[in-house]
Design a protein around this motif. Sequence first.
Motif, PDB file in Angstrom:
ATOM      1  N   THR A  39       0.575  -1.141  -0.487  1.00 52.74           N
ATOM      2  CA  THR A  39      -0.128   0.124  -0.029  1.00 52.74           C
ATOM      3  C   THR A  39       0.843   1.514   0.059  1.00 52.74           C
ATOM      4  OG1 THR A  39      -1.946  -0.858   1.109  1.00 52.74           O
ATOM      5  CG2 THR A  39      -1.722   1.263   1.433  1.00 52.74           C
ATOM      6  N   LYS A  40       2.007   1.268   0.800  1.00 51.98           N
ATOM      7  CA  LYS A  40       3.004   2.110   0.945  1.00 51.98           C
ATOM      8  C   LYS A  40       3.416   2.817  -0.409  1.00 51.98           C
ATOM      9  CE  LYS A  40       6.133   4.559   3.777  1.00 51.98           C
ATOM     10  NZ  LYS A  40       7.109   4.446   4.965  1.00 51.98           N
ATOM     11  N   ALA A  41       4.157   1.369  -0.992  1.00 51.58           N
ATOM     12  CA  ALA A  41       5.017   1.353  -2.362  1.00 51.58           C
ATOM     13  C   ALA A  41       3.439   2.140  -3.677  1.00 51.58           C
ATOM     14  CB  ALA A  41       5.551   0.091  -2.796  1.00 51.58           C
ATOM     15  N   LEU A  42       3.220   1.638  -3.453  1.00 49.83           N
ATOM     16  CA  LEU A  42       1.583   2.372  -4.374  1.00 49.83           C
ATOM     17  C   LEU A  42       1.732   3.431  -4.488  1.00 49.83           C
ATOM     18  CD1 LEU A  42      -0.421  -1.105  -4.942  1.00 49.83           C
ATOM     19  CD2 LEU A  42       1.270  -0.207  -6.997  1.00 49.83           C
ATOM     20  N   SER A  43       1.584   3.702  -3.010  1.00 47.60           N
ATOM     21  CA  SER A  43       0.899   5.323  -2.860  1.00 47.60           C
ATOM     22  C   SER A  43       1.380   6.192  -3.047  1.00 47.60           C
ATOM     23  CB  SER A  43       0.578   5.264  -0.956  1.00 47.60           C
ATOM     24  OG  SER A  43      -0.638   4.298  -1.098  1.00 47.60           O
TER      25      SER A  43
END
Length: 93
Positions: A39-43
């Motif tokens: 989630t953090k990487a895609l965000s």
Amino acid sequence: TLESLSPQEKQALDAAYKEKHGKPLSEMLRGQLSGDDLTKALSNLTGQGDAQRTAAAIDRAANGGLTGAGTDEKTIEELLKGKSKEEIRAIDQ
């Protein structure tokens, strides 16, 4: 890290990755990461998490309210400094 890249740099990185590997960087991330890390990487890659992270930081600094005891007004000001009206609206969502 992805967080330190500008939106233009993120787009260039994604395009270069796709050109070299034949698939978007996000696809590789989905294959390598999961949960909060994914989630953090895609965000970070899309920039869509910026407003959510800023909103969470403001909420922590507000300590229950935007003014009054316990509110870290300087932190809130710093978090909003330089943000466009569009960015502030996104944070407010």
